[in-house]
Design a protein around this motif. Structure first.
Motif, PDB file in Angstrom:
ATOM      1  N   ALA A 189       0.825  -1.211   0.000  1.00 52.46           N
ATOM      2  CA  ALA A 189       0.000   0.000   0.000  1.00 52.46           C
ATOM      3  C   ALA A 189       0.854   1.254   0.000  1.00 52.46           C
ATOM      4  CB  ALA A 189      -0.929  -0.013   1.217  1.00 52.46           C
ATOM      5  N   THR A 190       1.965   1.240   0.743  1.00 51.42           N
ATOM      6  CA  THR A 190       2.839   2.415   0.759  1.00 51.42           C
ATOM      7  C   THR A 190       3.523   2.604  -0.588  1.00 51.42           C
ATOM      8  OG1 THR A 190       4.606   1.044   1.716  1.00 51.42           O
ATOM      9  CG2 THR A 190       3.256   2.354   3.244  1.00 51.42           C
ATOM     10  N   GLY A 191       3.864   1.506  -1.251  1.00 48.20           N
ATOM     11  CA  GLY A 191       4.473   1.610  -2.581  1.00 48.20           C
ATOM     12  C   GLY A 191       3.502   2.166  -3.602  1.00 48.20           C
ATOM     13  N   LEU A 192       2.257   1.723  -3.529  1.00 49.17           N
ATOM     14  CA  LEU A 192       1.239   2.252  -4.435  1.00 49.17           C
ATOM     15  C   LEU A 192       0.992   3.725  -4.161  1.00 49.17           C
ATOM     16  CD1 LEU A 192      -0.912   1.798  -6.613  1.00 49.17           C
ATOM     17  CD2 LEU A 192      -2.473   1.042  -4.799  1.00 49.17           C
ATOM     18  N   GLN A 193       0.967   4.104  -2.896  1.00 44.32           N
ATOM     19  CA  GLN A 193       0.740   5.498  -2.538  1.00 44.32           C
ATOM     20  C   GLN A 193       1.863   6.383  -3.067  1.00 44.32           C
ATOM     21  OE1 GLN A 193      -0.936   6.034   1.354  1.00 44.32           O
ATOM     22  NE2 GLN A 193       0.150   7.956   1.695  1.00 44.32           N
ATOM     23  N   VAL A 194       3.092   5.900  -2.938  1.00 45.98           N
ATOM     24  CA  VAL A 194       4.241   6.649  -3.447  1.00 45.98           C
ATOM     25  C   VAL A 194       4.188   6.732  -4.972  1.00 45.98           C
ATOM     26  CG1 VAL A 194       6.735   6.457  -3.812  1.00 45.98           C
ATOM     27  CG2 VAL A 194       5.802   6.292  -1.507  1.00 45.98           C
TER      28      VAL A 194
END
Length: 338
Positions: A189-194
């Motif tokens: 999720a953090t990778g997608l957000q970034v």
């Protein structure tokens, strides 16, 4: 409680990665405390600790009577160093995994990565640099789709600071934006957000690829491992897995609560949690397909120098407690778990 004369256990420490885990749900709902209280044990949430040596046990499994749920790389590494652990369950939740480049790049497909600079974050403060290993695995999987290998790209080491338990991707995205590298790997999720926070081009998304082996990485499949001595205390691991099974089953019909809990764990916005973890189940299992996937991960890690020695995944697996937990739940009425 067991009458094992070797050790009297009063506390069991449970640790988990900041990703979707049944442990997260079990803590939120109080199920781990409830189940272990039945056999006279207290539960300690290691994620609330501030003591650095205790926190490091999450990676090296050095704390006695530890239960760990999370990425398979530290679990495999700890086992390869001689830690006496048992693999009591696996789970498979597909997660966003992607190779990113800048929008004005001439990289459009994995084949275009040939000869390009790909960033690999190096976290020298970690005994097992799982972030470097997962990036290398992601790049390897992407290149394989084009018939290429890691030898076909230039791997650029990116020295990363201590960023704590949660992935931030700052090192990688800074290197991409400054054009120090041509492509990077992100996940979760953090990778997608970034990936959505500033203009990037998604070269390939791996986490939902039709071939499950293309999805294999640190988080797929996730491992549940325990200190081997815990298995000598009758019923303890069984009750732990009962709590995880109940939590995973509950999550199937409580998606909003699942999203809320995992957003808190990851630090990502709920909408990114929903998008990044949309397939799979947190339900613990030791199905042979997941063990086969874990064995493929073992081979990759061994071949690329991330393990201290080899690990026999099949001998590591310890199915007894999970079989007992599943059997007990089948005998109960669904009304008991409201």
């Amino acid at each position: 409680m067991s009458n094992n004369p070797k050790t009297t256990v009063k506390h069991i420490s449970v640790t988990r990665c900041p990703v979707p885990t049944a442990s997260s749900l079990a803590f939120d709902r109080g199920l781990l405390h409830k189940e272990l209280a039945k056999v006279g044990f207290l539960t300690v949430d290691l994620n609330n600790e501030r003591n650095v040596p205790l926190l490091n046990a999450h990676f090296d499994h050095s704390l006695p009577f530890l239960v760990r749920e999370g990425g398979n790389i530290p679990a495999l590494w700890a086992r390869s160093t001689g830690r006496d652990t048992r693999l009591v369950a696996l789970s498979w939740v597909d997660e966003y995994q992607a190779i990113l480049a800048l929008p004005d790049s001439s990289i459009f497909t994995p084949a275009d990565l040939r000869g390009r600079r790909v960033g690999i974050p190096r976290h020298r403060y970690l005994e097992i640099d799982f972030r470097a290993a997962q990036a290398l695995r992601g790049v390897h999987n992407a290149l394989g789709l084009a018939g290429l290998t890691l030898d076909d790209v230039e791997l650029v080491d990116l020295e990363a600071p201590n960023e704590g338990r949660r992935d931030t991707w700052i090192t990688e995205t800074d290197a991409l934006r400054s054009r120090e590298v041509d492509a990077i790997f992100v996940k979760g999720a953090t990778g997608l957000q970034v990936a959505r926070a500033f203009p990037t081009r998604e070269i390939v998304e791996l986490g939902f690829h039709p071939d499950p082996l293309v999805r294999v990485n640190n988080g797929v499949p996730r491992t549940v491992t325990v200190d081997a001595e815990l298995t000598q205390h009758e019923g303890v691991v069984e009750h732990i897995l009962t709590a995880l099974l109940r939590s995973a089953d509950w999550a199937e019909n409580h998606r909003d609560d699942f999203t809320r809990i995992i957003a808190q764990e990851t630090g990502a916005s709920p909408n990114y949690v929903e998008a990044a973890y949309r397939n799979g189940s947190l339900r613990p299992t030791l199905h042979k397909d997941l063990l086969t996937a874990l064995d493929a991960q073992r081979k990759f890690l061994l071949d690329h120098g991330f393990l201290a020695g080899d690990v026999n995944v099949w001998e590591w697996a310890f199915p007894g407690p999970l079989t007992a937990a599943e059997h007990n739940l089948k005998k109960e009425s669904p009304l008991n778990d409201k």
